[in-house]
Design a protein around this motif. Structure first.
Motif: not given
Length: 197
Positions: A89-114
């Motif tokens: 799929g190469r790309y992935g993203q997720a909103f991740s709630p945990m009680d009062e906390t909400l985070s967002r992670v997005a990524l690309d397995i691009s071969g270009r680390p950042y």
């Protein structure tokens, strides 16, 4: 099966990491740092990537080498398991709630680390793990695996929840990114015909 195995032995750490991208989220993790174990276990369970990680590090010095080197070895094992990255799929993203906390992670397995890191902690330790090392763990894994990785805390106050939310978000984004899409017929998901370089 898409598997990777890395042995990393230095004067500071001795590490074995094995992964199976097509697993069920089975794990065996022993780093010597309890909270880091807990986070890698969360990564495995929620990504469905099987992870074995055994680390003998110089914890009598501090936790830096164990944290950094285990992340490097995990990233290298994931990269090895991905092979030429055909059909992923190469790309992935997720909103991740945990009680009062909400985070967002997005990524690309691009071969270009950042790494873009927009999160922080209000206490110095979680368990015995230095919270300043958490960003460094994500940086090391992204560098070793060649991932463009964006981690953002949207809101939250409990440090345990913040950390766990970020790891679970990373796991769920990786699950999307490494899964094979049968419509792609094994093609590398890039008009260049390769990822990275």
């Amino acid at each position: 099966m898409r598997t990777g195995r890395i042995e990393r032995n230095t004067s500071e750490t001795k590490i074995l990491v094995e992964v199976n991208l097509d697993g069920t989220g089975t794990y065996s993790v022993e780093t010597g740092i309890g909270f880091l174990d807990h986070m890698v276990e969360q990564f495995s369970r929620h990504s469905l990537i099987d992870v074995t990680m055994k680390v003998d590090g110089d914890l009598h010095v501090d936790q830096h080498h164990t944290t950094e080197d285990s992340a490097i070895a995990l990233g290298q094992a994931l990269l090895q398991a991905l092979g030429d990255k055909g059909g992923i799929g190469r790309y992935g993203q997720a909103f991740s709630p945990m009680d009062e906390t909400l985070s967002r992670v997005a990524l690309d397995i691009s071969g270009r680390p950042y790494l873009v890191w927009r999160a922080g902690f209000s206490q110095e330790k979680l368990g015995e793990w230095d919270t300043e090392l958490i960003e460094h763990w994500f940086h090391s894994v992204s560098q070793a695996c060649g991932i463009t990785l964006h981690c953002e805390l949207i809101y939250g106050t409990n440090n345990h929840h913040i950390c766990e939310s970020l790891y679970k978000g990373f796991a769920r984004a990786m699950r999307q990114a490494v899964e094979l899409d049968p419509r792609k017929g094994g093609a590398v998901p890039s008009t260049k015909g390769q990822l990275g370089g």
